[in-house]
Motif scaffolding. Structure first.
Motif, short mmCIF file in Angstrom:
data_model
loop_
_atom_site.label_atom_id
_atom_site.label_comp_id
_atom_site.label_asym_id
_atom_site.label_seq_id
_atom_site.Cartn_x
_atom_site.Cartn_y
_atom_site.Cartn_z
N CYS A 27 9.83 52.90 36.51
CA CYS A 27 10.42 53.88 37.42
C CYS A 27 9.34 54.48 38.33
CB CYS A 27 11.13 54.97 36.62
SG CYS A 27 12.19 56.03 37.62
N THR A 28 8.13 54.66 37.81
CA THR A 28 7.04 55.22 38.62
C THR A 28 6.69 54.27 39.76
OG1 THR A 28 6.17 56.40 36.69
CG2 THR A 28 4.68 56.08 38.56
N VAL A 29 6.56 52.98 39.44
CA VAL A 29 6.23 52.00 40.48
C VAL A 29 7.33 51.97 41.54
CG1 VAL A 29 5.90 49.55 40.93
CG2 VAL A 29 4.80 50.61 38.96
N LYS A 30 8.58 51.95 41.09
CA LYS A 30 9.69 51.89 42.04
C LYS A 30 9.74 53.15 42.90
CE LYS A 30 13.45 49.94 40.76
NZ LYS A 30 14.74 49.65 40.10
N LEU A 31 9.46 54.33 42.28
CA LEU A 31 9.47 55.57 43.04
C LEU A 31 8.34 55.59 44.06
CD1 LEU A 31 10.59 58.39 43.55
CD2 LEU A 31 9.11 59.23 41.71
N ARG A 32 7.17 55.05 43.66
CA ARG A 32 6.05 55.01 44.61
C ARG A 32 6.40 54.12 45.80
NH1 ARG A 32 0.58 55.97 44.57
NH2 ARG A 32 -0.68 54.60 45.90
N GLN A 33 7.00 52.98 45.52
CA GLN A 33 7.40 52.09 46.61
C GLN A 33 8.44 52.74 47.50
OE1 GLN A 33 8.73 48.68 44.45
NE2 GLN A 33 6.67 47.86 44.11
N THR A 34 9.40 53.45 46.86
CA THR A 34 10.44 54.13 47.63
C THR A 34 9.86 55.21 48.53
OG1 THR A 34 12.08 53.68 45.92
CG2 THR A 34 12.57 55.46 47.45
N THR A 35 8.93 56.01 47.95
CA THR A 35 8.31 57.08 48.73
C THR A 35 7.51 56.50 49.89
OG1 THR A 35 8.16 58.39 46.70
CG2 THR A 35 6.86 59.12 48.58
N GLY A 36 6.79 55.40 49.63
CA GLY A 36 6.04 54.77 50.70
C GLY A 36 6.93 54.28 51.82
N LEU A 37 8.04 53.67 51.45
CA LEU A 37 8.98 53.20 52.47
C LEU A 37 9.56 54.36 53.26
CD1 LEU A 37 10.64 50.97 53.79
CD2 LEU A 37 12.29 51.17 51.91
N MET A 38 9.85 55.48 52.57
CA MET A 38 10.40 56.65 53.26
C MET A 38 9.39 57.21 54.27
SD MET A 38 12.23 58.51 50.02
CE MET A 38 12.36 60.04 50.92
N GLU A 39 8.15 57.34 53.84
CA GLU A 39 7.14 57.88 54.75
C GLU A 39 6.93 56.95 55.94
OE1 GLU A 39 3.72 58.57 52.39
OE2 GLU A 39 4.53 60.35 51.40
N TYR A 40 6.94 55.65 55.66
CA TYR A 40 6.77 54.70 56.76
C TYR A 40 7.94 54.80 57.74
CZ TYR A 40 6.84 50.18 59.13
OH TYR A 40 6.89 49.20 60.07
N CYS A 41 9.15 54.88 57.22
CA CYS A 41 10.32 55.00 58.10
C CYS A 41 10.28 56.28 58.92
CB CYS A 41 11.60 54.92 57.28
SG CYS A 41 11.91 53.31 56.55
N LEU A 42 9.84 57.39 58.30
CA LEU A 42 9.74 58.64 59.05
C LEU A 42 8.74 58.51 60.20
CD1 LEU A 42 9.85 61.22 56.12
CD2 LEU A 42 11.63 60.75 57.80
N GLU A 43 7.65 57.79 59.94
CA GLU A 43 6.69 57.58 61.02
C GLU A 43 7.29 56.70 62.11
OE1 GLU A 43 3.77 58.99 61.49
OE2 GLU A 43 4.13 60.22 59.72
N VAL A 44 8.05 55.69 61.70
CA VAL A 44 8.68 54.82 62.69
C VAL A 44 9.65 55.60 63.56
CG1 VAL A 44 10.28 52.88 62.94
CG2 VAL A 44 8.37 52.71 61.35
N ILE A 45 10.39 56.53 62.95
CA ILE A 45 11.35 57.34 63.70
C ILE A 45 10.66 58.18 64.76
CG2 ILE A 45 13.01 59.23 63.49
CD1 ILE A 45 13.94 58.06 60.90
N LYS A 46 9.41 58.57 64.49
CA LYS A 46 8.68 59.38 65.47
C LYS A 46 8.33 58.59 66.73
CE LYS A 46 6.54 62.23 61.86
NZ LYS A 46 5.26 62.60 61.24
#
Length: 736
Positions: free
Chosen positions: A368-387
């Motif tokens: 779950c930790t690995v999956k959450l880390r990957q999810t958080t990374g994808l979220m941060e990347y997407c937020l940067e893309v939205i900018k």
């Protein structure tokens, strides 16, 4: 931001992306890395029909090219490469994300003293080159444009640049020759960071430079981010700006792309409108994924708390099992040597269970930790893309990002955030066995089962039948031997057992119409009976009339013919409402609902009537004979009719011959009144003969018998005929 770093690294070199390009599979790769993993294929394996460019291929066009790829998913990316000029690499590499890459060998050209390479020039792409995505192993044969046919991912490049700038401890001077000093100002016109010595030397405040605006480095970094977006140009028409978006190809296009006809028949929309639409879709998907990430964080806290409860065995015995240990040791001492051997086995089993619990929970925490880390990374990347404020660059990757976000959100689906193990040790030692059976000593369950949970989404009623479904509570480890289902009498009376067994779903037939039943279930095992579930209230088929009319008029029931109990020669169609037969002999079919109370009326229309047969209509018990005419045995009460007259028949006794028959299009009505215990038959809305049968009690199914010369259709849910009103039968047998 740290979790996002893996999203910004090339799967080949493992470093931050440099000049990333977008492959047709939506994955990214550095331009230089793409050149390094090119493969040259023979001419025979490269038909012109298979050639495609990165900009003109849909997401799935490359699937057929896998057959010609020198890579394959089976060999994990290994293959032989043709000789062509490429950057020198090692024979085999493995990138940090686990993708194995086998770069091409580099043939050494013969030395030519008279040819000098052009500074900064790149070797040409050989013909028939093929590139394989290092992540999904999809292959694509390049066209004459080579790697220039793939669009550049400017959004990803911008995100990488901002990420690297945010990681820098301090902005450095860009003009210091050896060890750059910390920058003190930035010139907005020159777009250069200066330290104080370099500013005085290279950017004196006089002459034309005096009009330049110098700002602090931090403000300069912000101004860089908010600079006007670059105008993107088409990869096929480099002089044309991207101004439209092709909905079918899912890519930005220019005006010339539409004029030349390549996208002329496709649906196109304004670039800005699609930019805003896809940003909104990505934001909405991120909201859903953010909820999943929050649940995952809470779930990790729950798992870590479980680890604290599942402590080493000695701590468990001291803190939570002192009494358990005392009983275990006392019983083992009393049973002397034989019990001591068994005691060792039991303690080993408990220790193994304890280790198993710890391993399962820790493995789940890690996963779950690995999956959450990957999810958080994808979220941060997407937020940067939205900018990003580059519409075409954003639209090049938005579809893939939206799919990734939805797919990641789906991976946090049902069951992912549920503990795989409980922290309780439900083990109780029974000291009752005799000494001669000491070798059979084992832990037994001394707890009664928990109350079952009714699955409301699967519980339902149909006509006068009720189906109930239940299950044990989640994480319950107590053994269950069976269940007891109880219903009341439909009139607020006492509960009674209607089912005892091991199944977790039960259908109860033969209930009263227009009745409200209470139901509950409990579980039992060798230790006793557990508590009841919550009480569920169910309503059988209701009438559309006011409550005061229910007893006098009855309830409206909907039913069909029952294919499971019908004779094999019976043919059902039209959702089991239309019946025909393949035999010349009479065959019986019953309805799928039984009646035992109230007043019921249904009709049957004759769709086909050939050669003057005599079908029979009426009611029957569930065990009626199916291979003879209805009414031949004592289990059926029927009216059989031909084209001229009709008879009533029960137990092979024929009575009340009445003129008037049926033909194609005729309607036969059956009225069953349990308040009087009678059956009345109608033909074409007129009562046929007197009251057919009286003193009827118990449960009856609607029934018919027919042969291959007849086809009929059933109509249910009908109101009681107007001529029929409550009252007593007159001496002549007609209804008042």
């Amino acid at each position: 931001m740290d979790e996002m770093e893996e999203e910004l690294k090339c799967p080949v070199c493992g470093s931050f992306f440099r000049e990333p390009i977008i492959l047709p599979c939506s994955h990214n790769i550095c331009l230089a890395c793409a050149r390094n993993i090119l493969v040259q294929t023979p001419d025979a394996e490269s038909p012109q029909s298979s050639r495609a460019s990165g900009s003109g291929v849909s997401d799935y066009d490359y699937l057929d090219l896998d057959k010609m790829s020198l890579y394959s998913e089976a060999d994990s990316g290994y293959g032989s490469y043709g000789g062509f000029v490429s950057a020198p690499t090692t024979p085999c590499q493995k990138s940090p994300n686990g993708v194995r890459v086998f770069p091409p060998t580099v043939p050494q050209p013969a030395p030519q003293q008279h040819l000098l390479p052009q500074p900064g020039s790149l070797p040409p792409i050989p013909r028939n080159s093929c590139i394989t995505c290092p992540q999904c192993h999809r292959s694509l044969i390049l066209d004459d444009r080579g790697l220039r046919g793939f669009p550049k991912n400017r959004v990803l490049e911008g995100v990488v640049d901002r990420y690297q700038q945010s990681k820098a401890a301090a902005l450095k001077c860009q003009l210091c020759e050896k060890s750059p000093k910390e920058a003190t100002v930035m010139c907005e016109q020159c777009d250069v960071f200066y330290c104080d010595p370099c500013r005085l030397r290279c950017h004196p405040p006089r002459g034309p430079l005096a009009k330049h605006r110098l700002v602090p480095p931090a403000q300069g970094r912000i101004s860089r981010r908010t600079s006007p977006r670059k105008i993107s140009t088409c990869t096929e028409h480099e002089l044309e700006n991207l101004s439209m978006y092709c909905v079918q190809c899912k890519m930005p296009v220019c005006y010339q792309c539409l004029e030349e006809g390549k996208h002329g028949t496709h649906e196109v929309k304004a670039l800005g409108a699609m930019w805003k639409l896809h940003k909104g879709q990505l934001s909405q998907a991120l909201n859903d994924l953010s909820d999943r990430a929050t649940e995952a964080k809470e779930f990790l806290v729950q798992l870590r708390n479980m680890v604290q409860h599942i402590q080493p065995l000695s701590v468990v015995l001291q803190e939570n099992g002192v009494e358990f240990e005392a009983c275990l040791v006392a019983q083992c001492d009393a049973l002397i040597d034989a019990l001591n051997r068994r005691k060792a086995q039991l303690l080993a089993r408990v220790n193994k269970e304890h280790e198993h619990k710890l391993k399962v929970v820790r493995d789940q925490i890690s996963h779950c930790t690995v999956k959450l880390r990957q999810t958080t990374g994808l979220m941060e990347y997407c937020l940067e893309v939205i900018k990003e404020n580059d519409p075409s660059g954003f639209l090049q990757i938005s579809d893939a990002l939206i799919r990734r976000v939805h797919m990641t959100e789906g991976q946090w689906g049902k069951g992912t955030l549920t503990p795989r193990m409980t922290s309780d040790f439900d083990l109780t030692l029974d000291s009752g066995p005799l000494l001669q059976t000491i070798h059979q000593l084992d832990f037994v369950q001394m707890k009664v089962p928990a109350a079952p949970m009714l699955q409301l989404e699967e519980c339902c009623t149909q006509n006068n039948s009720a189906t109930l479904s239940w299950k044990q509570p989640p994480l319950s480890t107590i053994a269950v031997d069976g269940y007891i289902l109880e219903l009341d009498d439909g009139n607020m009376g006492p509960f009674r057992e209607v089912y005892v067994g091991t199944e977790t779903i039960c259908t109860v037939d033969g209930l009263h119409f227009n009745s409200t039943y209470k139901s509950r279930v409990k579980a039992f095992n060798a230790s006793g009976v557990g508590q009841y579930s919550k009480t569920l209230i169910m309503q059988t088929s209701e009438t559309g009339l006011p409550p005061c009319d229910i007893q006098s008029i009855g309830s409206v029931a909907w039913f069909t013919f029952d294919a499971a109990s019908a004779h094999p020669d019976i043919v059902l169609s039209n959702d089991n409402l239309t019946v025909s037969c393949i035999s010349y002999d009479d065959r019986v079919v019953l309805g799928n609902s039984a009646f035992s109370r109230g007043v019921h009326y249904w009709e049957i229309t004759v769709d086909r009537y050939d050669n003057h047969p005599d079908p029979a209509f009426g009611i029957a018990r569930g065990d009626v004979l199916k291979d003879v005419m209805l009414g031949k045995d004592d289990k059926a009460w029927a009216m059989y009719v031909d084209n001229n007259r009709s008879w009533f028949m029960h137990n092979n006794s024929h009575t009340n011959r009445t003129d008037g028959g049926i033909g194609k299009g005729a309607t036969i009505g059956i009225l069953l009144d349990f308040t009087r215990g009678i059956v009345i038959f109608l033909i074409n809305d007129e009562q046929q003969g007197p009251v057919a049968f009286e003193a009827l009690e118990g449960a009856f199914y609607p029934a018919i018998s027919l042969n291959r010369n007849v086809q009929i259709t059933l109509h249910t849910g009908l109101p009681i005929p107007d001529f029929y009103t409550p009252g007593e039968a007159d001496p002549n047998g007609s209804v008042c």
